[in-house]
Design an enzyme around this catalytic site. Structure first.
Site, PDB file in Angstrom:
ATOM      1  N   VAL A   1       0.854  -1.194   0.000  1.00  0.00           N
ATOM      2  CA  VAL A   1       0.000   0.000   0.000  1.00  0.00           C
ATOM      3  C   VAL A   1       0.887   1.241   0.000  1.00  0.00           C
ATOM      4  O   VAL A   1       0.556   2.264  -0.587  1.00  0.00           O
ATOM      5  CB  VAL A   1      -0.981   0.005   1.198  1.00  0.00           C
ATOM      6  CG1 VAL A   1      -0.255   0.064   2.523  1.00  0.00           C
ATOM      7  CG2 VAL A   1      -1.948   1.161   1.119  1.00  0.00           C
ATOM      8  N   GLY A   2       2.069   1.136   0.619  1.00  0.00           N
ATOM      9  CA  GLY A   2       3.005   2.263   0.654  1.00  0.00           C
ATOM     10  C   GLY A   2       3.676   2.414  -0.694  1.00  0.00           C
ATOM     11  O   GLY A   2       3.921   1.416  -1.390  1.00  0.00           O
TER      12      GLY A   2
ATOM     13  N   GLY B   1      -6.822   7.745   7.625  1.00  0.00           N
ATOM     14  CA  GLY B   1      -7.271   7.081   6.404  1.00  0.00           C
ATOM     15  C   GLY B   1      -8.009   5.821   6.812  1.00  0.00           C
ATOM     16  O   GLY B   1      -8.427   5.675   7.966  1.00  0.00           O
ATOM     17  N   ARG B   2      -8.113   4.885   5.851  1.00  0.00           N
ATOM     18  CA  ARG B   2      -8.816   3.620   6.140  1.00  0.00           C
ATOM     19  C   ARG B   2      -8.199   2.894   7.324  1.00  0.00           C
ATOM     20  O   ARG B   2      -8.892   2.340   8.166  1.00  0.00           O
ATOM     21  CB  ARG B   2      -8.741   2.695   4.915  1.00  0.00           C
ATOM     22  CG  ARG B   2      -9.560   3.123   3.733  1.00  0.00           C
ATOM     23  CD  ARG B   2      -9.223   2.231   2.555  1.00  0.00           C
ATOM     24  NE  ARG B   2      -7.837   2.414   2.160  1.00  0.00           N
ATOM     25  CZ  ARG B   2      -7.436   3.162   1.139  1.00  0.00           C
ATOM     26  NH1 ARG B   2      -8.328   3.764   0.395  1.00  0.00           N
ATOM     27  NH2 ARG B   2      -6.157   3.282   0.835  1.00  0.00           N
TER      28      ARG B   2
ATOM     29  N   PRO C   1      -9.281  18.428   7.643  1.00  0.00           N
ATOM     30  CA  PRO C   1     -10.259  17.542   8.295  1.00  0.00           C
ATOM     31  C   PRO C   1     -10.801  16.512   7.303  1.00  0.00           C
ATOM     32  O   PRO C   1     -10.907  16.782   6.110  1.00  0.00           O
ATOM     33  CB  PRO C   1     -11.374  18.510   8.727  1.00  0.00           C
ATOM     34  CG  PRO C   1     -10.747  19.849   8.755  1.00  0.00           C
ATOM     35  CD  PRO C   1      -9.678  19.851   7.712  1.00  0.00           C
ATOM     36  N   ARG C   2     -11.102  15.336   7.798  1.00  0.00           N
ATOM     37  CA  ARG C   2     -11.684  14.269   6.965  1.00  0.00           C
ATOM     38  C   ARG C   2     -13.005  13.858   7.605  1.00  0.00           C
ATOM     39  O   ARG C   2     -13.108  12.799   8.226  1.00  0.00           O
ATOM     40  CB  ARG C   2     -10.736  13.077   6.892  1.00  0.00           C
ATOM     41  CG  ARG C   2      -9.316  13.449   6.480  1.00  0.00           C
ATOM     42  CD  ARG C   2      -8.661  12.389   5.623  1.00  0.00           C
ATOM     43  NE  ARG C   2      -7.333  12.776   5.203  1.00  0.00           N
ATOM     44  CZ  ARG C   2      -7.066  13.506   4.111  1.00  0.00           C
ATOM     45  NH1 ARG C   2      -8.037  13.907   3.328  1.00  0.00           N
ATOM     46  NH2 ARG C   2      -5.821  13.810   3.797  1.00  0.00           N
TER      47      ARG C   2
ATOM     48  N   ARG D   1       5.542   4.124   8.307  1.00  0.00           N
ATOM     49  CA  ARG D   1       6.889   4.006   7.755  1.00  0.00           C
ATOM     50  C   ARG D   1       7.876   4.561   8.767  1.00  0.00           C
ATOM     51  O   ARG D   1       7.595   5.584   9.424  1.00  0.00           O
ATOM     52  CB  ARG D   1       7.020   4.807   6.448  1.00  0.00           C
ATOM     53  CG  ARG D   1       6.394   4.161   5.228  1.00  0.00           C
ATOM     54  CD  ARG D   1       7.161   2.901   4.805  1.00  0.00           C
ATOM     55  NE  ARG D   1       6.620   2.271   3.616  1.00  0.00           N
ATOM     56  CZ  ARG D   1       5.717   1.284   3.616  1.00  0.00           C
ATOM     57  NH1 ARG D   1       5.248   0.817   4.766  1.00  0.00           N
ATOM     58  NH2 ARG D   1       5.295   0.753   2.489  1.00  0.00           N
TER      59      ARG D   1
ATOM     60  N   GLU E   1      15.709  -0.764   7.602  1.00  0.00           N
ATOM     61  CA  GLU E   1      15.118  -2.086   7.837  1.00  0.00           C
ATOM     62  C   GLU E   1      15.976  -3.099   7.101  1.00  0.00           C
ATOM     63  O   GLU E   1      16.219  -2.902   5.907  1.00  0.00           O
ATOM     64  CB  GLU E   1      13.679  -2.124   7.330  1.00  0.00           C
ATOM     65  CG  GLU E   1      12.760  -1.292   8.197  1.00  0.00           C
ATOM     66  CD  GLU E   1      11.305  -1.316   7.746  1.00  0.00           C
ATOM     67  OE1 GLU E   1      10.975  -2.047   6.795  1.00  0.00           O
ATOM     68  OE2 GLU E   1      10.506  -0.589   8.344  1.00  0.00           O
TER      69      GLU E   1
ATOM     70  N   HIS F   1       8.554  -5.182  10.704  1.00  0.00           N
ATOM     71  CA  HIS F   1       7.662  -4.793   9.595  1.00  0.00           C
ATOM     72  C   HIS F   1       6.726  -5.941   9.180  1.00  0.00           C
ATOM     73  O   HIS F   1       6.788  -6.443   8.051  1.00  0.00           O
ATOM     74  CB  HIS F   1       8.491  -4.309   8.391  1.00  0.00           C
ATOM     75  CG  HIS F   1       7.709  -3.425   7.467  1.00  0.00           C
ATOM     76  ND1 HIS F   1       8.287  -2.432   6.707  1.00  0.00           N
ATOM     77  CD2 HIS F   1       6.388  -3.373   7.173  1.00  0.00           C
ATOM     78  CE1 HIS F   1       7.367  -1.813   5.989  1.00  0.00           C
ATOM     79  NE2 HIS F   1       6.194  -2.378   6.252  1.00  0.00           N
TER      80      HIS F   1
HETATM   81  O1  DGY Z   1       3.161  -0.762   2.363  1.00  0.00           O
HETATM   82  C1  DGY Z   1       2.796  -1.872   2.715  1.00  0.00           C
HETATM   83  O2  DGY Z   1       2.083  -2.590   1.995  1.00  0.00           O
HETATM   84  C2  DGY Z   1       3.170  -2.409   4.058  1.00  0.00           C
HETATM   85  O3  DGY Z   1       4.070  -1.621   4.715  1.00  0.00           O
HETATM   86  C3  DGY Z   1       3.707  -3.818   3.950  1.00  0.00           C
HETATM   87  O4  DGY Z   1       2.671  -4.623   3.629  1.00  0.00           O
END
Ligand code: DGY
Length: 360
Positions: free
Chosen positions: A115-116, A194-195, A219-220, A277, A306, A325
């Site tokens: 997702v990052g 966020g989610r 604001p969200r 992160r 890391e 992680h």
């Molecule tokens: O960015 C991501 O997906 C997480 O840090 C590892 O799954």
């Protein structure tokens, strides 16, 4: 299960099959079919479901960095990406101008199994018209669950406690020994709503949290209304939170934003949690805050670098719980991430909208 030795061996077999077929093919028809396929480089062993999707698409031939233990060396990666149409990567690969230049003009799609996306130079990708897939949402539950586990492990001192029990520190029952901080009646602050932040709050609410507060660039209200959270400034977040969870993306704006300034405003009894992160934290400042009792504890699933070297000062602190992680590391989530990354890649190559595509 995709990580047993047996299944890894099977995975290696599956993974190299298309290329072996390509290399060994003698029939002209097979040669022609294979040569019309898009070339893909996969930078890591990923759960087999994703490789199966690539394989069964009949659309791509892929080559794979055949290891889960070490990332592909940069030199090898720069070689392997030459002429590929698409790249399926994970967060350990820096996708920057050098790599994109090495890949050359055929590269149309980068699909990251994460997702990052701080490992991707979005500007460079945009400049070259390369489309980018990523894997949000499928990991929200796993990350939220792990964040709660880390928060509780830190605030109730679980790692210290098991260590004491195992190593003879467990004497008689004592009134204040290994006391921690509880969630009931607390204020939980979320930095970056966020989610994932919402999912964390939803899981924490049954612990009788008194109040959720959050800060973000703006604001969200839609997300905040799901958890009845109040929008506050960064200052207020620091001052009021008993538990402060960093849930933001790493961007130039958030780099080391959790620093001395923030920690110095937090309560001495507060707990800091980071599953976003490592780069959002100024680690030396965090060390100082923890070692001087400026804050009570920290739980980190992410660090810089890391892996964090085993002689890093943060490892010497009893009030710092460090995980390697693993926030999204559940079998079901990693399988979904693998499948989504593969599907994003195939859709991108077909010039169709991806299931999850970054707007560049
Ligand atoms: O960015 C991501 O997906 C997480 O840090 C590892 O799954």
């Amino acid at each position: 299960m995709w990580c047993s030795r047996v299944s890894l061996r099977r995975l290696q077999h599956i993974a190299v099959a298309p290329l072996n077929l390509f290399r060994n093919a003698t029939a002209g028809a097979v040669q022609r079919n294979m040569s019309s396929m898009s070339k893909v480089y996969v930078t890591r062993q990923i759960p087999p479901v994703g490789l199966k999707i690539l394989q069964e698409s009949g659309q791509v031939q892929y080559e794979l960095w055949d290891s889960d233990d070490v990332p592909v060396p940069r030199k090898e990666l720069l070689q392997k990406v030459k002429g590929v149409d698409a790249l399926l990567c994970v967060l350990t690969e820096k996708i920057d101008a050098e790599l994109l230049d090495a890949a050359g003009p055929n590269l149309k799609v980068v699909s990251t199994m994460s997702v990052g996306f701080d490992h991707l130079s979005l500007e460079e990708l945009k400049k070259r018209g390369i489309r980018v897939g990523y894997t949000p949402e499928v990991l929200t539950d796993a990350v939220a669950e792990l964040t709660v586990a880390l928060l509780l492990a830190t605030s109730r001192r679980l790692i210290e406690a098991t260590h004491e029990a195992k190593t003879g520190g467990w004497g008689t029952w004592r009134t204040l020994w290994l006391c921690g901080h509880e969630l009931a009646n607390s204020t939980v602050g979320i930095f970056g709503l966020g989610r994932i932040g919402v999912a964390i709050a939803e899981r924490l609410a049954p612990f009788k949290v008194k109040k959720f507060i959050y800060t973000d660039v703006e604001p969200r209200p839609e997300l905040a209304s799901l958890i009845n959270a109040e929008y506050v400034s960064m200052d207020e977040l620091a001052k009021r939170s008993d538990f402060l969870a960093a849930c933001c993306a790493l961007t130039p704006e958030t780099k080391e934003i959790c620093n001395k300034d923030l920690f110095s405003k937090m309560k001495k009894t507060s707990i800091f949690i980071n599953t976003s992160r490592g780069g959002v934290v100024h680690q030396e400042d965090l060390y100082d805050a923890l070692s001087t009792g400026q804050i009570a504890g920290a739980g980190l699933d992410v660090t810089v670098p890391e892996p964090l070297p085993t002689d890093h000062p943060l490892f010497t602190l009893k009030n710092c719980v460090i995980l390697p992680h693993i926030a999204s590391a559940s079998y079901s989530t990693r399988n979904e991430m693998s499948a989504l990354a593969a599907n994003n890649l195939l859709l991108g190559l077909r010039a169709k909208p991806m299931i999850k595509e970054l707007k560049l």
